[in-house]
Design an enzyme around this catalytic site. Sequence first.
Site, PDB file in Angstrom:
ATOM      1  N   HIS A 146       0.815  -1.214   0.000  1.00 44.55           N
ATOM      2  CA  HIS A 146       0.000   0.000   0.000  1.00 44.55           C
ATOM      3  C   HIS A 146       0.846   1.261   0.000  1.00 44.55           C
ATOM      4  O   HIS A 146       0.338   2.345   0.258  1.00 44.55           O
ATOM      5  CB  HIS A 146      -0.966   0.007   1.193  1.00 44.55           C
ATOM      6  CG  HIS A 146      -1.755  -1.268   1.283  1.00 44.55           C
ATOM      7  ND1 HIS A 146      -1.421  -2.284   2.155  1.00 44.55           N
ATOM      8  CD2 HIS A 146      -2.818  -1.714   0.574  1.00 44.55           C
ATOM      9  CE1 HIS A 146      -2.253  -3.298   1.985  1.00 44.55           C
ATOM     10  NE2 HIS A 146      -3.115  -2.977   1.024  1.00 44.55           N
ATOM     11  N   GLY A 147       2.157   1.135  -0.244  1.00 45.34           N
ATOM     12  CA  GLY A 147       3.004   2.291  -0.480  1.00 45.34           C
ATOM     13  C   GLY A 147       3.594   2.975   0.735  1.00 45.34           C
ATOM     14  O   GLY A 147       4.003   4.122   0.663  1.00 45.34           O
TER      15      GLY A 147
END
Lengths: 185, 298, 437
Positions: A146-147
């Site tokens: 999810h970065g």
Amino acid sequence: MSEETITADETTRRDFIYVASGMLGVVGVAGLAWPFIDQMRPDAAVRAAGQPVDIDISSIEPGAAIIVTWRGKPYFVRRLTETEIGAVTELTDSDLKDPAPAEPRIGGPADEATKDWVVVAANCTHLGCIPKVVDSGADGWNCPCHGSVFDFTGRILRGPAPINLPQPPHVFADASTLTIGTDTV
Amino acid sequence: MSRVAQNYGNRTMKHIIATIGAAAVAMTLVMPGAKAAEEGGEEHTVHYPLQKPVEQDWSFAGPFGKYDKGQLQRGFKVYANVCAACHSLKRVAFRDFHELGYSDEEVDAIAAGYEVQDGPNADGEMFTRPALPTDYFPGPYENTEQAKLANNGAVPPDFSLIAKARGVERGFPLFVFDVFTQYAEGGPDYIYSLLTGYGEEPPAHIEVPDGLYYNPHFVSGSALAMAQPLYGEDVEFDDGTPATIEQEARDVAAFLMWAAEPHLTERKEMGFRVMVFLVLFSVFLYLAKKQVWSRVEH
Amino acid sequence: MSIHEAHGTYTPTSGIGKWIDARMPLPRMMYDSFVAYPVPRNLNYAYTFGGILSLMLVAQILTGVVLAMHYVASTGMAFTSVESIMRDVNHGWLLRYMHANGASFFFVAVYLHMFRGMYYGSYKAPRELLWILGCIIYLLMMATGFMGYVLPWGQMSFWGATVITGFFTAFPLIGEWVQELLLGGYAVGDPTLNRFFSLHYLLPFMIAGVVVLHVWALHVTGQTNPTGIEVKSKTDTVAFTPYATIKDAFAMMVFFAVFAYFIFYLPNFLGHPDNYIEADPLVTPAHIVPEWYFLPFYAMLRAITFNIGPIDSKLGGVLVMFGSIALLFIMPWLDTSKVRSAVYRPWYKLFFWIFAADAIFLGWLGAKPAEGIYTMLAQIATLYYFAFFLIILPVLGLIETPRRLPNSITEAVLARSKKSGAQQVTSGAAASPETRG
């Protein structure tokens, strides 16, 4: 009726027998119940496997990182280069989502002057994926799920992860051995 | 029913009983004859072992029995130096050795003296490394086929449970007395007797096949595939105890009992506390029962 | 309704008590069944085994559930998982020994309970259904015990399973089909072990259900008592609580003490050393024996060494074994005696005790090798077993002269206390029994 013929002594003796029996019963049930509860706690094999692990760090150069497991969970053992340490010290509280000082997070063997080791949990504090090791500016880890982006000491810079990568208890037993799972040698 | 019928019934009753009684008596007289005929005749069923185990004194016998750690350490030395060449101990982990009185360092050192397989490594290969306390005792063979090959087709059994896996039927009335004497040492008695039971010449009517060795204490036959393993002086004990064959056999049997039943001491200690409690509780419940029932006729 | 239903004695006093009672009368039912419920006042300790059995069922379920948290039902791991329980799990050795010895003691209690029923005529009308429910519980217990013994996957586990499932091949035409259905394969293996674990976990809860029916049936008719005559008035009985409760509690504790003695000091006495050897389909043990509680039936099975017409000895043995259990179900109809209790039936008492000795004898024979003199003895003992049910029970009832029965339980109790003389009874109780209860 028979009650009238029971003396006070008999009453106390009778009560004593009933009360004593009741109390012994309670003690007995508690004693009996304990093994049933205790058997659910980690057994001897699991406890033995959960003892601290010794890792040979003699062949890890600055810039390299490995993953080791302890108690079933993964941990990063990373040796930082001078550039990377420099990038870390330049960050201020405003860059950090979960501000914490960098220096205590970098350690090393007692008799080494340069401290360049970082030991952090390898599960992203967002939803548990294992972040990728990167070397880009101040970015040390980049989580592909999810970065989330962490710095070289595992502190969260940006992304959905709420807190820094936690550090396990660990100690450098000697110049070439790192022990994860305990703070004392 | 009419009295006539009742009397008739009673007489028939007595008649029936008398007939059965007579038959029973007749049978008892006939039976020993039949038994003798059976034994001397067609089927001579031999029962093994030819000699029952010789009962020994064990420190762990009886309600207050516990392991003698010094004995267990000596027994371990016998196992490690003699038996481990053929017999695995795969259910015992090195970490269990703390119970023998060894310190953390000693346990680490004992473990490090053995090599175990691990892997695959980063190259995809299996490798060997010194054992850790969490590892289990490595066996002498990699698999059953190897064991058979090295031992004339016979597989040396694993020793982790051997002391509980061997026992000789005690027969009536011994097995009744055993309940009260708490005899539970049939396994160690058997192991001791087997180990010290070699050396006798087989009697004339027993033919011992090649590759087997006569031992009257063996439970499955007259001869077994294991040659005599102990002769005395096979190891030197660290505590200076003379290593006679009897001493070695006794110590290794005790060690194997520990390997099979490591929690024996704890079990008996807990048993004592539990029995005291239950007897006490029973007494109180009996008094309570008497108290309750004193109010009514019964 | 019957004298045994105490209606209307339950009066909840607390707010919660009244609230629940208005919505679901379970506390009322518990009170009526186990507090106010009248039991004959002359019950002896032979009547405490029902309570003991309930305790043992609970004990087996509790220990079984916690063992199942660690056990692995696969042929590769079963034996190892049990050893892991014995060595590593906290108090695992205690729980395992409790469960294994618990099975044995469960059967000790059930046999004493059944023999009590046979002695005092508890199977006779109107308690036939109670008896049959008990037989069903016994059958379920045997199935549970058999499957449970397979789970540790020792040599006896495997070979015992092989022998028992092999019985079904005795049946012509369908035998092998049934056997393969039970095994899930052509020999005992992983499918067998897995389904035995599943069923072993399930059956005790079915036993619990049948026990509920059993106690229900009991409460409709009420208990028998050593005199064998029915309860006639309130003076014949006492309230279940505290009288039976405390007596049952004491008996349970004594039973538990003997049970604990075996757990802590003789944990492997009732088992077989060969079951500490991991199962090996290629090595047959010298003597395959089931657990002791199956030995009498095993002896009867092996006693049939001859063919009976078209029935070969293997099938004959299986039929005799199943038949010996089936006979129990019809015992109420085999016994023709009008008198219930053996106390007043001197001939029945004699034959009963011979039967008890015969059952123990059969058990002893079941452990012996099936050869020589033992075969003949087993045949004689089996003959007596069947003769007891099929000949002695029907005939005895017709020709036996019973002793004179007392008029009531109260009369029997008073006669006994007068004889012993040492009974501490206050004058109030003796003079006015009608005010009691």
